[in-house]
Design an enzyme around this catalytic site. Sequence first.
Site, mmCIF file in Angstrom:
data_model
loop_
_atom_site.group_PDB
_atom_site.id
_atom_site.type_symbol
_atom_site.label_atom_id
_atom_site.label_comp_id
_atom_site.label_asym_id
_atom_site.label_seq_id
_atom_site.Cartn_x
_atom_site.Cartn_y
_atom_site.Cartn_z
ATOM 1 C CB SER A 290 1.438 -13.092 9.374
ATOM 2 O OG SER A 290 0.326 -12.407 9.800
ATOM 3 C CE LYS B 35 -2.008 -13.200 12.473
ATOM 4 N NZ LYS B 35 -1.655 -12.209 11.822
ATOM 5 C CB SER C 27 -1.246 -10.893 7.874
ATOM 6 O OG SER C 27 0.381 -10.557 7.609
#
Lengths: 62, 452
Positions: free
Chosen positions: B153, B77, B177
């Site tokens: 996310s 990420k 997330s």
Amino acid sequence: MSETEQDQITEVRLLARQVNLPIPVACLPGVQANLAFLRTHVDLVESVSLPDDCTPAYVFTP
Amino acid sequence: MMGGGLTATANRVRFGIQSAHEIVETALHELETRDHAWHCTTRLLSERALRMADTVDARIKDGDQVGPLAGVPFGVKALFDLEGITTTAGSVVLKGNPPARRDAAVIQRLIAAGAIPVATLNMDEFAYGFVTENAHYGTTLNPHDPTRLAGGSSGGSAAVVATGILPFALGSDTNGSIRVPAALCGVWGLRPTQGVLPLEGVYPFASSLDTVGPLAARAEDLRCVFEAMSGTPVADIDDVMSFRVARLGGWFAHDLPPALLEGLDRIMAFFGSSHEIELSGVERARSAAFVISASEGGNLHLPRLRKCPMDYDPATRDRLMAGALLPAAAFIQAQRLRNAFRNCLRELFKTTDILIAPTVAGVAPRINASTILVDGKSVPARANLGILTQPLSLGGMPVLAAPLAPHPNDAEPRLPVGVQLIAAPGREDVLFAAARALEQAGILGYLTLATS
């Protein structure tokens, strides 16, 4: 813009001034809407009565 | 490309059957040629990854031990530091920052175990959202249906695993997330016990609630990666049938589609339990997580919001600004409520080993209609897809997000839905044991594209 909406925008401006945050005019409606949404959560959080010995859950390991 | 899971891949490298260079080169080629269909990646780390793969191959040739994840490629990420690269956290606001001086701590541990980072992955700007619709880097599409959201996310992380191109990826989970995109993309994800994995070199969102964790295509892969990230083996538990299992009702039982209800029933039947628990104060717990996240996120970004507000993703900017305006009293009350909620859960785990709950109350929403129904009302997906994950973040206990297996009677493949397995703090071993048993029983697990 209605009188209520105008009042809400004025309030956002005042709150922003307290933290020295100039909010661009274009952002005011979005910030106001998000603040109103957050306030529904603040109301729920503040609706609970906690004992005085219930301290905040800060994480700090010296 | 990862048939047999990442342990099998690593073994092929360790025993000289396949080179790390070949595996990494293939992964990079796949990402370069296929990812335009989903938009999982934001940057390929080609030169660095191939150099690291060559080092792994050279060490094997020299007879060195290269670790249990030898030559296994993974994605990161875009909020993890990678040496020599400026960490973006899904924004352009940080582009003036200097490049990171070293890899994030968990990435260092994975590299020490032989794994190789090959790409940075898309996310909601500053991890503030559940949709991975990013004004700067685009929207990550769900590999199982590109007309739908991947969730967020950590949407790029979940989606890239779902494509089958990478066997695992790293994400972060403040309010859900990792768990939300894992559920929508049909992969496994772990929000570990708060504080068990180091956050050094991870760009924060709301530090009171931030965690990092892995996403993977199989339960056993998730466990291997978590062991490497934590530096500690997970204890084996054979007697899973002795677990005291309860299903969360009330807040966690609203608006569930038949596929989820049926899956939850199958899990409870597997453990021979019909115990249902209604947690008190769940809605307030979610609100406390909202207030803490908004306040801490708003405060973190306040200096930049003063200077360059228009550089932010509009959806993030307005939320952060509103958070910066909340009074201290609300934040402190939320932090007190957090302690009370955690104490309540500690009591509960004295008599329960695993709690079961849905992760998201449905399949991935369509991209052009980014709203979901909650109690019959249409609300924005960006803020509300985590309605079932967010309260659990407040307690700090480990939560494993698992995809439900398609039912044998399904006439046609259905979109993924997922469940959360929750255990007492520090009991990831309980979660992995249950996950393995349920995967072997065919109750949990979903195919990635490459293995479909």
